[in-house]
Enzyme design. Structure first.
Site, PDB file in Angstrom:
ATOM      1  N   LYS A  99      63.580 -16.777  82.629  1.00  0.00           N
ATOM      2  CA  LYS A  99      63.009 -18.131  82.716  1.00  0.00           C
ATOM      3  C   LYS A  99      62.114 -18.352  83.934  1.00  0.00           C
ATOM      4  O   LYS A  99      61.553 -19.452  84.086  1.00  0.00           O
ATOM      5  CB  LYS A  99      64.112 -19.192  82.659  1.00  0.00           C
ATOM      6  CG  LYS A  99      64.769 -19.299  81.288  1.00  0.00           C
ATOM      7  CD  LYS A  99      65.624 -20.558  81.163  1.00  0.00           C
ATOM      8  CE  LYS A  99      66.275 -20.658  79.801  1.00  0.00           C
ATOM      9  NZ  LYS A  99      67.423 -19.736  79.628  1.00  0.00           N
ATOM     10  N   ARG A 229      76.816 -21.586  72.396  1.00  0.00           N
ATOM     11  CA  ARG A 229      77.571 -22.818  72.226  1.00  0.00           C
ATOM     12  C   ARG A 229      77.125 -23.518  70.954  1.00  0.00           C
ATOM     13  O   ARG A 229      75.924 -23.565  70.679  1.00  0.00           O
ATOM     14  CB  ARG A 229      77.254 -23.751  73.389  1.00  0.00           C
ATOM     15  CG  ARG A 229      78.343 -23.786  74.435  1.00  0.00           C
ATOM     16  CD  ARG A 229      77.959 -24.786  75.496  1.00  0.00           C
ATOM     17  NE  ARG A 229      77.806 -24.062  76.740  1.00  0.00           N
ATOM     18  CZ  ARG A 229      78.464 -24.367  77.849  1.00  0.00           C
ATOM     19  NH1 ARG A 229      79.289 -25.383  77.878  1.00  0.00           N
ATOM     20  NH2 ARG A 229      78.280 -23.674  78.945  1.00  0.00           N
ATOM     21  N   ARG A 268      58.597 -21.497  70.163  1.00  0.00           N
ATOM     22  CA  ARG A 268      59.370 -22.752  70.146  1.00  0.00           C
ATOM     23  C   ARG A 268      59.357 -23.330  71.551  1.00  0.00           C
ATOM     24  O   ARG A 268      59.627 -22.608  72.515  1.00  0.00           O
ATOM     25  CB  ARG A 268      60.811 -22.508  69.690  1.00  0.00           C
ATOM     26  CG  ARG A 268      61.479 -23.809  69.196  1.00  0.00           C
ATOM     27  CD  ARG A 268      62.934 -23.602  68.863  1.00  0.00           C
ATOM     28  NE  ARG A 268      63.749 -23.697  70.047  1.00  0.00           N
ATOM     29  CZ  ARG A 268      64.936 -23.108  70.198  1.00  0.00           C
ATOM     30  NH1 ARG A 268      65.448 -22.367  69.246  1.00  0.00           N
ATOM     31  NH2 ARG A 268      65.615 -23.262  71.322  1.00  0.00           N
ATOM     32  N   GLU A 285      60.497 -20.501  73.872  1.00  0.00           N
ATOM     33  CA  GLU A 285      61.190 -19.374  73.241  1.00  0.00           C
ATOM     34  C   GLU A 285      60.221 -18.554  72.410  1.00  0.00           C
ATOM     35  O   GLU A 285      59.734 -19.012  71.380  1.00  0.00           O
ATOM     36  CB  GLU A 285      62.296 -19.907  72.335  1.00  0.00           C
ATOM     37  CG  GLU A 285      63.368 -20.675  73.088  1.00  0.00           C
ATOM     38  CD  GLU A 285      64.695 -19.954  73.046  1.00  0.00           C
ATOM     39  OE1 GLU A 285      64.689 -18.718  72.853  1.00  0.00           O
ATOM     40  OE2 GLU A 285      65.717 -20.629  73.214  1.00  0.00           O
TER      41      GLU A 285
HETATM   42  N1  LIG Z   1      68.303 -29.653  83.591  1.00  0.00           N
HETATM   43  C1  LIG Z   1      69.024 -29.907  82.496  1.00  0.00           C
HETATM   44  N2  LIG Z   1      69.316 -31.190  82.146  1.00  0.00           N
HETATM   45  C2  LIG Z   1      70.063 -31.460  81.041  1.00  0.00           C
HETATM   46  N3  LIG Z   1      70.572 -30.521  80.227  1.00  0.00           N
HETATM   47  C3  LIG Z   1      70.314 -29.233  80.534  1.00  0.00           C
HETATM   48  C4  LIG Z   1      69.519 -28.859  81.658  1.00  0.00           C
HETATM   49  N4  LIG Z   1      69.440 -27.511  81.681  1.00  0.00           N
HETATM   50  C5  LIG Z   1      70.134 -27.063  80.613  1.00  0.00           C
HETATM   51  N5  LIG Z   1      70.669 -28.096  79.934  1.00  0.00           N
HETATM   52  C6  LIG Z   1      71.503 -28.019  78.728  1.00  0.00           C
HETATM   53  O1  LIG Z   1      71.950 -26.691  78.574  1.00  0.00           O
HETATM   54  C7  LIG Z   1      71.422 -26.099  77.390  1.00  0.00           C
HETATM   55  C8  LIG Z   1      71.011 -24.648  77.654  1.00  0.00           C
HETATM   56  O2  LIG Z   1      70.031 -24.574  78.657  1.00  0.00           O
HETATM   57  P1  LIG Z   1      68.649 -23.866  78.448  1.00  0.00           P
HETATM   58  O3  LIG Z   1      67.862 -24.048  79.681  1.00  0.00           O
HETATM   59  O4  LIG Z   1      68.033 -24.311  77.164  1.00  0.00           O
HETATM   60  O5  LIG Z   1      69.057 -22.323  78.368  1.00  0.00           O
HETATM   61  P2  LIG Z   1      69.451 -21.370  77.135  1.00  0.00           P
HETATM   62  O6  LIG Z   1      69.267 -22.130  75.851  1.00  0.00           O
HETATM   63  O7  LIG Z   1      68.488 -20.230  77.256  1.00  0.00           O
HETATM   64  O8  LIG Z   1      70.855 -20.976  77.424  1.00  0.00           O
HETATM   65  C9  LIG Z   1      70.269 -27.002  76.982  1.00  0.00           C
HETATM   66  O9  LIG Z   1      70.087 -26.974  75.576  1.00  0.00           O
HETATM   67  C10 LIG Z   1      70.734 -28.371  77.475  1.00  0.00           C
HETATM   68  O10 LIG Z   1      71.632 -28.994  76.558  1.00  0.00           O
HETATM   69 MG   LIG Z   2      67.910 -23.510  75.234  1.00  0.00          MG
END
Ligand SMILES: Nc1ncnc2c1ncn2[C@@H]1O[C@H](COP(=O)(O)OP(=O)(O)O)[C@@H](O)[C@H]1O
Ligand SMILES: [Mg+2]
Length: 311
Positions: A99, A229, A268, A285
């Site tokens: 990221k 999750r 995405r 993505e």
């Molecule tokens: N800064 C943030 N504020 C609110 N929710 C977050 C934040 N970062 C991550 N999340 C939550 O965690 C989930 C996973 O984080 P993400 O950055 O999408 O990583 P990945 O999907 O690659 O694990 C997101 O879909 C969101 O629900």
């Molecule tokens: Mg995500």
């Protein structure tokens, strides 16, 4: 159980050992391809018996078990690309599986979730990490290489106990050489939700709403061996602003990868409203995103058409 790939097809959809027959969403894509008379094999990316060179095209799909071995996964994409056209390309995947690419987008003026990057090479003390945490509100700690919310935690900055848990979480990640991201928890994710904008061949196809995923501090047992999750997905009509951000990402990618065949088969863009309600990019993505065909009428057909046009 699915039958093992026969090697007779010219196109492979890559998956992981846990989903040897793809996930239900990608099965729609496979069915659309088969319906067009295109023979498709479903192949597990790290299965040593697969002869990738026998495929003219390989489309990365549900390879969701690579985050703990990203280097091995990127090596695999490079090997495949020596003999086949990989969609999306290996360079793009190498960039996109970490990221820190968000910083490249930010440099190009795109709005990303404000992020503080913690580098394991700096051997930060607990006190130094603590000084980076916000004084109030909630925040998120996550590794730069992850998927499916693995190793991701949400913390309350005003609770001492939670600050300590967050520091331990960040330290544990950095102790094994992982880069860490620190972000404010954007509360819009609980109300408006996260919007995933799917572009096929660079054209907006459909969008979904993803429910919020983080309930609190990271606990190693959270996922209990699951790949990701569970998330609640619904179709969504994105705002004009959200679509515009997605479109700007597609344009930026053309700029970042001038040598790659453009546009990419799939992109995405996940956005969340920031504190002012403006969409900011949580992630882009380009590797193995769920494309949520089930929630986008006609989208599996469009993806199959886009693949067919490349064969
Ligand atoms: N800064 C943030 N504020 C609110 N929710 C977050 C934040 N970062 C991550 N999340 C939550 O965690 C989930 C996973 O984080 P993400 O950055 O999408 O990583 P990945 O999907 O690659 O694990 C997101 O879909 C969101 O629900
Ligand atoms: Mg995500």
């Amino acid at each position: 159980m699915t039958t093992p790939p026969s090697g007779s097809a010219r196109l492979a959809l890559a998956t992981c050992a846990e989903l040897p027959d793809l996930d239900p969403d990608d099965q729609l894509l496979r069915d659309e391809l088969v319906g067009r008379g295109i023979p498709v094999d479903v192949a597990v990316w790290d299965d040593p018996t697969i002869d990738w060179a026998s495929y003219q095209h390989v489309v990365v799909r549900s390879t969701w078990d690579y985050t703990e071995r990203q280097a091995q996964f990127v090596d695999w994409t490079r090997r495949v690309e020596q003999t086949s056209e990989l969609l999306n390309p290996a360079d793009v995947i190498a960039w996109n599986t970490d990221k820190t690419y968000l910083a490249d987008l930010e440099e190009r003026g795109l709005p990303i979730v404000p992020t503080i990057w913690l580098d394991p090479a700096t051997n930060m003390t607990s006190r130094a990490i603590n000084s980076r945490l916000p004084a109030f509100g909630e925040f998120v700690i996550k590794p730069t290489i992850s998927a499916g919310s693995r190793d991701t935690g949400r913390y309350d900055a005003s609770a001492t106990q939670q600050r300590m848990l967050a520091i331990t979480h960040a330290k544990n990640l950095m102790a094994v050489g992982r880069h860490v991201m620190l972000q404010r928890y954007l509360r819009g994710v609980d109300t408006v939700g996260e919007t995933g904008l799917v572009f096929l061949d660079g054209v907006f196809s459909h969008a979904v709403r993803k429910s919020a995923l983080l309930s609190g501090p990271f606990r190693p047992a959270d996922l209990d061996g699951a790949l990701y999750r569970g998330e609640v997905i619904a179709p969504r009509e994105p705002s004009a602003e959200e679509r515009e951000v997605g479109g700007r990402v597609v344009e930026a990618l053309a700029d970042i990868f001038p040598g790659a065949r453009q546009p990419f088969l799939y992109t995405r863009v996940d956005v969340i409203p920031d504190e002012e309600g403006k969409p900011v990019i949580l992630e882009v993505e380009l590797t193995e995103p769920s494309l949520f065909f089930q929630h986008g009428p006609g989208s599996a057909e469009r993806a199959a058409d886009a693949i067919a046009a490349r064969l």
